[in-house]
Design a protein around this motif. Structure first.
Motif, short mmCIF file in Angstrom:
data_model
loop_
_atom_site.label_atom_id
_atom_site.label_comp_id
_atom_site.label_asym_id
_atom_site.label_seq_id
_atom_site.Cartn_x
_atom_site.Cartn_y
_atom_site.Cartn_z
N GLY A 212 0.83 -1.20 0.00
CA GLY A 212 0.00 0.00 0.00
C GLY A 212 0.86 1.25 0.00
N HIS A 213 1.94 1.19 0.75
CA HIS A 213 2.86 2.32 0.86
C HIS A 213 3.46 2.67 -0.51
N ALA A 214 3.97 1.68 -1.20
CA ALA A 214 4.60 1.95 -2.50
C ALA A 214 3.58 2.54 -3.48
N VAL A 215 2.39 1.97 -3.50
CA VAL A 215 1.36 2.42 -4.44
C VAL A 215 0.94 3.86 -4.12
N ALA A 216 0.66 4.12 -2.85
CA ALA A 216 0.15 5.44 -2.47
C ALA A 216 1.21 6.53 -2.69
N LEU A 217 2.45 6.23 -2.29
CA LEU A 217 3.48 7.27 -2.44
C LEU A 217 3.75 7.57 -3.91
N ARG A 218 3.77 6.53 -4.71
CA ARG A 218 4.02 6.76 -6.13
C ARG A 218 2.89 7.62 -6.73
N TRP A 219 1.66 7.30 -6.32
CA TRP A 219 0.48 8.05 -6.82
C TRP A 219 0.57 9.51 -6.37
N SER A 220 1.00 9.71 -5.13
CA SER A 220 1.04 11.08 -4.58
C SER A 220 2.04 11.95 -5.33
N MET A 221 3.13 11.36 -5.79
CA MET A 221 4.15 12.17 -6.47
C MET A 221 3.57 12.80 -7.74
N SER A 222 2.82 12.03 -8.52
CA SER A 222 2.25 12.59 -9.75
C SER A 222 1.08 13.51 -9.43
N ASN A 223 0.20 13.08 -8.54
CA ASN A 223 -1.08 13.76 -8.38
C ASN A 223 -1.07 14.91 -7.39
N VAL A 224 -0.31 14.76 -6.30
CA VAL A 224 -0.26 15.85 -5.33
C VAL A 224 0.89 16.79 -5.68
N TYR A 225 2.08 16.21 -5.89
CA TYR A 225 3.28 17.06 -6.02
C TYR A 225 3.61 17.42 -7.47
N ASP A 226 2.91 16.82 -8.42
CA ASP A 226 3.14 17.12 -9.83
C ASP A 226 4.61 16.91 -10.22
N ILE A 227 5.14 15.80 -9.78
CA ILE A 227 6.55 15.50 -10.04
C ILE A 227 6.65 14.16 -10.75
N GLY A 228 7.48 14.14 -11.79
CA GLY A 228 7.61 12.91 -12.56
C GLY A 228 9.02 12.37 -12.54
N PRO A 229 9.23 11.21 -13.15
CA PRO A 229 10.55 10.59 -13.21
C PRO A 229 11.59 11.57 -13.77
N GLY A 230 12.78 11.54 -13.22
CA GLY A 230 13.86 12.39 -13.71
C GLY A 230 13.89 13.78 -13.09
N GLU A 231 12.84 14.16 -12.37
CA GLU A 231 12.82 15.49 -11.77
C GLU A 231 13.47 15.46 -10.37
N VAL A 232 13.75 16.67 -9.87
CA VAL A 232 14.48 16.77 -8.60
C VAL A 232 13.52 17.20 -7.49
N PHE A 233 13.45 16.40 -6.45
CA PHE A 233 12.53 16.67 -5.34
C PHE A 233 13.36 16.83 -4.08
N TRP A 234 13.06 17.88 -3.34
CA TRP A 234 13.80 18.10 -2.10
C TRP A 234 12.84 18.31 -0.94
N ALA A 235 12.85 17.36 -0.03
CA ALA A 235 12.12 17.54 1.22
C ALA A 235 13.15 17.92 2.28
N ALA A 236 13.09 19.18 2.70
CA ALA A 236 14.04 19.66 3.71
C ALA A 236 13.48 19.33 5.08
N SER A 237 13.61 18.07 5.43
CA SER A 237 13.13 17.59 6.72
C SER A 237 14.24 16.71 7.29
N ASP A 238 13.89 15.70 8.05
CA ASP A 238 14.89 14.81 8.62
C ASP A 238 14.38 13.39 8.43
N VAL A 239 15.29 12.47 8.15
CA VAL A 239 14.84 11.08 7.94
C VAL A 239 14.19 10.50 9.19
N GLY A 240 14.36 11.16 10.33
CA GLY A 240 13.75 10.68 11.57
C GLY A 240 12.26 10.95 11.66
#
Ligand code: COA
Ligand code: AMP
Length: 634
Positions: A256-284
């Motif tokens: 479910g995690h893989a499916v939902a996150l992949r879907w969110s990148m296109s639909n929420v964040y409007d980001i596709g393969p090859g693009e650069v995404f930066w979440a300035a947060s912490d892996v924690g």
């Protein structure tokens, strides 16, 4: 109907069909037999019968499909003056090697591995290596104290812990290894092996044979292949603050995690393969799990791992420098970070040297986005600034302006609309749905979409009790708010004892437990009060045991130190006052909401449920912020 309304209706009307389509973007070793499995409701499962490997989807698949030489991870560390780019091939190879290290240490499918690392590439590699062999990682944020780490060790019972000699906080070196040793001594669960990344800024003492050096172990390792796991197998546990001092182990599954996150990148964040995404947060934190590591890599993007702060490393232009240098297409951070930048560079002068042609959108989440901060960011950046609302439990946005599906008008202060898959409702105490604009508890009608928590680690009962029991058939988010006539959601804040300090979620209950453990303290209340920079900061109020004579300034110092040492510096617990009594309801519940309102400087009437109004009158002057206090309003 527009694309959003169509998708939303389909996602709720026929969730199985909707998510089966989304699942086509993921590589399955065995296709799922059932998309939505409600056989054990209210414990819903997604993609049962399916098998996949999350690491294969994040790395190997892209290497095979022509992205081997594309940067997968850009490590940018102003605090150490280091930058390193890993292509997909390099990241796959390093991950496979570390997976081999873990396998040789006896880690098998289903075993837990705790990762207590700063923002260095080894954190991403260790997470993906666990996924590769079907082990379950649990990343613990570096700002937590050893006691908090020990609680997580005892709950997750890891076979291996991965750590580093130190983290870098601005210009300071924070040694991690002594914190880990202290935690492991406190924990009852005995950890067999620790792998330690030795950083040049500090050398950790290794306790052999328990401790291994990361580089030495990698030099001897053989790569491990991806192990297919069940879609419903846990990928990770992420502990988050609940109402008590005992954190909740949020479980995330693989499919479910893989499916939902992949879907969110296109639909929420409007980001596709090859693009650069930066979440300035912490892996924690969950943002780091989902949007530094998994979602960008599942999508074939380049992700940025930034070891630094928004200010002071070296200045308030750091984010713009990174965004320009790495041609970032979308930046995601917490409103606090923007407030910190705004405070130091109110005119946005440090943005001027960069024109950021690649940057399309700024996404903000993790805490309420106050309109002031929204307007400032929108003005200086000249790009859409998108508030979106979610939480550790859901793992991906519940409400957003879906930039890839159908960009909508922005209303400052609202995270826009419910994301497809989430049947969001505002409920009144009797369980009925609030009318448009009416405030109540924000709940989500079950089933939750893929990627959200299936349960709490080893605690199915607490999952039901904490989230599903208040409104049968609904998941309780813990936030209050309303939905307006246009369907826009307005999130007003937590209705429980969780506070949000600089985008970090903390439990006031955990701090109260520490205060109450002091020999002079009879009872304590901690509330989150407004703060111009951090959104909220905790303030403590203690009642002394009768007959206790104390030196108050000294006591305050001891209490502040105790919270720092037992919860962690991240709590930013700096203020505590002695009060003669705490205001309570007739049933004995501390009126924290009332205390918070007064501490924020609001004009709060005495509630009718109060047991003794005189108590509140006596402590009002102590609760009230000093004239120069930093409480802000919007
Ligand atoms: N390891 C060790 N200590 C840590 C730590 C870590 N990983 N992270 C934070 N700390 C410490 C800090 O050094 C600080 O200690 P201090 O009291 O000795 O100064 C304390 O915890 C509080 O840290 P922080 O909340 O980061 O406050 P700050 O005053 O150092 O910085 C901001 C303020 C606004 C710059 C900072 O909070 C920030 O960048 N916030 C963005 C939050 C964010 O990205 N959240 C993720 C959710 S999307
Ligand atoms: P965390 O689990 O650390 O992500 O924290 C989740 C909590 O942060 C939510 O329950 C909210 O209280 C708060 N939060 C996150 N994003 C937003 C937002 N966009 N607006 C308002 N509150 C938010």
């Amino acid at each position: 109907m527009g694309p959003y309304a169509t998708a939303y209706e389909r996602s709720l009307g026929d969730p199985a069909r909707f998510w089966a389509e989304a699942a086509r973007d993921i590589r399955w070793r065995t296709p799922p037999e059932r998309i939505l499995d409600d056989g054990a409701a209210p414990y819903y499962r997604w993609f049962t019968g399916g098998e996949l490997n999350t690491c294969e989807n994040a790395l190997d698949r892209h290497v095979e499909q022509g992205r081997a030489d594309q940067p997968a991870l850009i490590y940018d560390s102003p605090v150490t003056g280091t930058q390193r780019i890993f292509t997909y091939r390099e990241l796959r190879d390093e991950t496979a090697l570390f997976a081999g290290v873990l396998r040789d240490l006896g880690v098998e499918r289903g075993d837990r591995v705790i990762i207590y690392l700063p923002m260095i590439p080894q954190a991403v590699i260790a997470m993906l290596a666990c996924a590769r062999i079907g082990a379950v990682h649990s990343v613990v944020f570096g700002g937590f104290a050893p006691r908090e780490l020990a609680v997580r060790v005892d709950d997750a019972r890891p076979k291996v812990v991965v750590t580093a000699s130190c983290g870098m906080e601005g210009g300071r070196v924070i040694e991690y290894k002594p914190l880990l040793d202290d935690a492991l001594e406190r924990a009852s669960h005995k950890v067999g092996r620790c792998v330690v990344v030795q950083r040049p800024q500090a050398a950790a003492t290794l306790l052999r044979p328990r401790d291994l050096d990361w580089d030495e172990a990698m030099a001897e390792a053989r790569p491990a292949d991806c192990v297919p796991v069940a879609a419903t197998d846990p990928l990770y546990i992420l502990y988050t603050s609940g109402t008590t001092g005992r954190p909740k182990g949020v479980v995330r599954d693989n499919g479910g995690h893989a499916v939902a996150l992949r879907w969110s990148m296109s639909n929420v964040y409007d980001i596709g393969p090859g693009e650069v995404f930066w979440a300035a947060s912490d892996v924690g934190w969950v943002v780091g799990h989902s949007y530094i590591v998994y979602a960008p890599l599942l999508t074939g993007c380049t992700t940025v791992l930034y070891e630094g702060k928004p200010v002071g490393t070296p200045n308030a232009g750091a984010f713009w420098r990174v965004a320009a240098e790495h041609r970032v297409n979308a930046l995601f951070t917490a409103p606090t970070a923007i407030r910190a930048i705004k405070k130091e560079d109110p005119e946005g002068r440090l943005l001027k040297p960069y024109d950021l042609p690649a940057l399309r959108t700024l996404f903000l989440a993790g805490e309420r986005l106050d309109p002031d901060t929204y307007h400032w960011a929108a003005r200086v950046l000249g790009r859409p600034v998108i508030d979106h609302w979610w939480q550790t439990e859901t793992g991906w946005p519940i409400a957003a302006n879906l930039r890839g599906l159908e960009p909508m008008t922005i209303k400052a202060g609202s995270p826009t609309v419910a994301v497809p898959g989430y049947d969001v409702r505002v409920l009144l105490p009797d369980g009925s749905v609030a009318p448009p604009g009416g405030e109540g508890d924000i709940a989500i009608r079950l089933p939750l979409p893929p990627g959200t928590l299936p349960t709490l680690w080893n605690d199915d009962e607490r999952y039901v009790e904490a989230y599903l029991s208040q409104y049968p058939g609904h998941y309780l988010t813990g936030d209050g708010g309303s939905i307006d006539e246009d369907g826009y959601l307005w999130v007003m804040g937590r209705t429980d004892d969780v506070i949000n300090v600089a985008g970090h979620r903390l439990s006031t209950g955990a701090m109260e437990e520490v205060l109450c453990a002091h020999p002079a303290v009879a009872e304590a209340a901690v509330v989150g009060v407004r703060d111009t920079l951090k959104g909220q900061v905790p303030r403590g109020f203690v009642v002394l045991k009768s007959g206790t004579e104390v030196d108050e300034p000294r006591l305050r110092g001891e209490l502040v130190l105790a919270v720092r040492e037992q919860v962690g510096p991240v709590a930013s617990f700096k203020e505590v006052a002695v009060v003669p009594a705490l205001p309570k309801t007739r049933s004995g519940k501390i009126l924290r909401g009332t205390m918070r309102g007064i501490a924020d400087g609001d004009d709060v009437p005495t509630p009718s449920t109060i047991e003794d109004p005189a108590v509140l009158d006596r402590i009002r002057p102590i609760l009230r912020p000093p004239a120069a206090a930093s409480g802000y309003k919007d």
